[in-house]
Write a protein that holds these residues in place. Sequence first.
Motif, mmCIF file in Angstrom:
data_model
loop_
_atom_site.group_PDB
_atom_site.id
_atom_site.type_symbol
_atom_site.label_atom_id
_atom_site.label_comp_id
_atom_site.label_asym_id
_atom_site.label_seq_id
_atom_site.Cartn_x
_atom_site.Cartn_y
_atom_site.Cartn_z
ATOM 1 N N ALA A 80 19.672 51.571 109.026
ATOM 2 C CA ALA A 80 20.876 50.794 108.819
ATOM 3 C C ALA A 80 20.579 49.340 108.468
ATOM 4 N N ASP A 81 19.494 48.773 109.028
ATOM 5 C CA ASP A 81 19.257 47.348 108.860
ATOM 6 C C ASP A 81 18.318 47.028 107.710
ATOM 7 N N GLU A 82 17.897 48.045 106.981
ATOM 8 C CA GLU A 82 16.898 47.800 105.945
ATOM 9 C C GLU A 82 17.541 47.240 104.684
ATOM 10 N N ILE A 83 17.489 45.927 104.570
ATOM 11 C CA ILE A 83 18.165 45.258 103.457
ATOM 12 C C ILE A 83 17.582 45.723 102.127
ATOM 13 N N GLY A 84 16.294 46.103 102.131
ATOM 14 C CA GLY A 84 15.649 46.522 100.887
ATOM 15 C C GLY A 84 16.075 47.898 100.407
ATOM 16 N N THR A 85 16.839 48.590 101.194
ATOM 17 C CA THR A 85 17.220 49.946 100.801
ATOM 18 C C THR A 85 17.959 49.935 99.468
ATOM 19 N N VAL B 84 35.132 52.004 102.446
ATOM 20 C CA VAL B 84 33.844 52.337 101.844
ATOM 21 C C VAL B 84 33.919 53.466 100.824
ATOM 22 N N THR B 85 34.710 54.519 101.092
ATOM 23 C CA THR B 85 34.725 55.654 100.147
ATOM 24 C C THR B 85 35.233 55.226 98.781
ATOM 25 N N ARG B 86 36.323 54.471 98.790
ATOM 26 C CA ARG B 86 36.934 54.061 97.511
ATOM 27 C C ARG B 86 36.047 53.034 96.812
ATOM 28 N N LYS B 87 35.425 52.171 97.616
ATOM 29 C CA LYS B 87 34.505 51.199 97.030
ATOM 30 C C LYS B 87 33.388 51.952 96.289
ATOM 31 N N ILE B 88 32.937 53.050 96.891
ATOM 32 C CA ILE B 88 31.853 53.836 96.296
ATOM 33 C C ILE B 88 32.327 54.604 95.058
ATOM 34 N N THR B 89 33.479 55.293 95.158
ATOM 35 C CA THR B 89 33.913 56.107 94.001
ATOM 36 C C THR B 89 34.253 55.204 92.816
ATOM 37 N N ARG B 90 34.806 54.040 93.117
ATOM 38 C CA ARG B 90 35.157 53.094 92.070
ATOM 39 C C ARG B 90 33.881 52.464 91.496
ATOM 40 N N LEU C 157 26.430 47.488 99.390
ATOM 41 C CA LEU C 157 27.044 48.117 100.558
ATOM 42 C C LEU C 157 26.387 47.619 101.843
ATOM 43 N N GLY C 158 27.001 47.961 102.987
ATOM 44 C CA GLY C 158 26.432 47.625 104.289
ATOM 45 C C GLY C 158 25.674 48.812 104.872
ATOM 46 N N ASN C 159 26.055 49.208 106.066
ATOM 47 C CA ASN C 159 25.352 50.259 106.805
ATOM 48 C C ASN C 159 25.498 51.633 106.142
ATOM 49 N N LEU C 160 24.419 52.101 105.533
ATOM 50 C CA LEU C 160 24.469 53.394 104.827
ATOM 51 C C LEU C 160 24.350 54.573 105.783
ATOM 52 N N ASP D 200 23.519 44.973 101.407
ATOM 53 C CA ASP D 200 23.755 43.535 101.575
ATOM 54 C C ASP D 200 24.287 43.311 102.998
ATOM 55 N N ALA D 201 23.575 42.434 103.720
ATOM 56 C CA ALA D 201 23.916 42.227 105.139
ATOM 57 C C ALA D 201 25.332 41.693 105.341
ATOM 58 N N ARG D 202 25.939 41.135 104.293
ATOM 59 C CA ARG D 202 27.296 40.599 104.478
ATOM 60 C C ARG D 202 28.296 41.685 104.855
#
Length: 370
Positions: free
Chosen positions: A279-284, A195-201, A216-219, A306-308
């Motif tokens: 965590a589950d709020e897809i609209g976030t 997740v960290t690298r996905k975010i920085t990239r 992203l998934g669970n924020l 994204d729930a995926r």
Amino acid sequence: MKKALISGVTGQDGSYLAEFLLEKGYEVHGIKRRASSFNTQRIDHIYEDPHDNPRFILHYGDLTDTSNLTRIIAQVKPDEIYNLAAQSHVAVSFEAPEYTADVDALGTLRMLEAIRFLGLEKTTRFYQASSSELYGKVQETPQTETTPFHPRSPYGVAKLYAYWITVNYRESYGMYACNGILFNHESPRRGETFVTRKITRGMSNIAQGLEQCLYLGNLDALRDWGHAKDYVRMQWMMLQQDQPDDFVIATGKQISVRDFVRMAAAHAGITLTFSGSGADEIGTVAKVCAKDAPGVQPGDVVVKVDARYFRPAEVDTLLGDASKARDKLGWEPEISVEQMCAEMVAEDLDKAKRHALLKQHGYTVSVTRE
Ligand code: NDP
Ligand code: GDR
């Protein structure tokens, strides 16, 4: 000259550890997998010509292949083995549970058995890359060496086997074998789908107009994030003691994925406001609220949930207490999560700027995403 063998040498930790041990004067052997394309980007800078009597030597191998591991260990007769190889992605372990168990659990057993079979159990020291994922559904906070385990993924369960088989070989055969229970650690060399690298990239690419939105998934997941450089130093320290032991390695501080997004965005020149929570709020979503980077406009939605990316069972919170490592080994982390995030964004932004320049001049630039 001491000899070390590193499985997983092409990975994040393997590459930093190889550098560290070469600086200490070791002869370093690494196990790399055969792949259809080059997979040595993280160690190319320390590669030495095999015709030139090198101190850094690579062997083809795989943790699923007993005879191969036994042959490499017999040939090298290492003073220290660092078993870092693993299918290390928690989400992927739900997709490939059997393979993950084969590599992460049985692979560790194969290594230990090879040492024993070759009669090296009194001479070769063994480090096992154990994980805070062992705690999973946490039983107490912060987690220490005595906190009960409750893994929440096929990866965590495989690592639980590896943890105990390491303890068992220590107790059964008097082997010098240690578990480092490492909490999340990152760096500019972190795999792109963690997740960290996905975010920085992602933030760097968005800032430069190469991507529009990061999914992203669970924020709300909370992690204790340290820097890989600090953590490989500790892996070596663990094998230099009189007696083998197991140690937690962590910073003792945690932040959420959401806060890491904010931090990385700020370093990339993007100021964000989040709407929604949970965590589950897809609209976030997160919107840009100021135009500080060339690739964005105020009001752009640049993060969506994204729930995926949700996992069948999540590890909500991890926070380590590394007092034992501090008291017994004198280890302290030197790099904070803020410094680490800044370093990661700086490198990813640099790449994004180069890509943006190529794009401006008519070259095709593809951005690989998960
Ligand atoms: P990476 O995913 O970056 O590296 C894993 C390494 O293992 C790569 O070199 C990979 O090769 C190799 N590998 C994977 N499968 C096999 C196999 N079947 N046979 C041989 N080699 C294989 O992980 P990290 O460097 O981040 O982590 C190192 C170790 O520490 C792992 O065991 C991980 O589970 C554990 N760990 C990591 C933490 C972290 O936060 N980073 C925290 C706690 C534990 P290739 O390059 O070809 O894919
Ligand atoms: P983790 O790391 O599972 O802790 O395992 P990862 O970076 O994959 O996930 C951390 C947290 O972020 C949440 N998350 C997302 N994760 C990914 N990968 N992608 C997303 O889009 C996303 N959105 C939210 C996750 O749900 C999770 O809660 C790492 C690995 O290095 C393991 O090998 C190691 O053992 C542990 O750290 C300690």
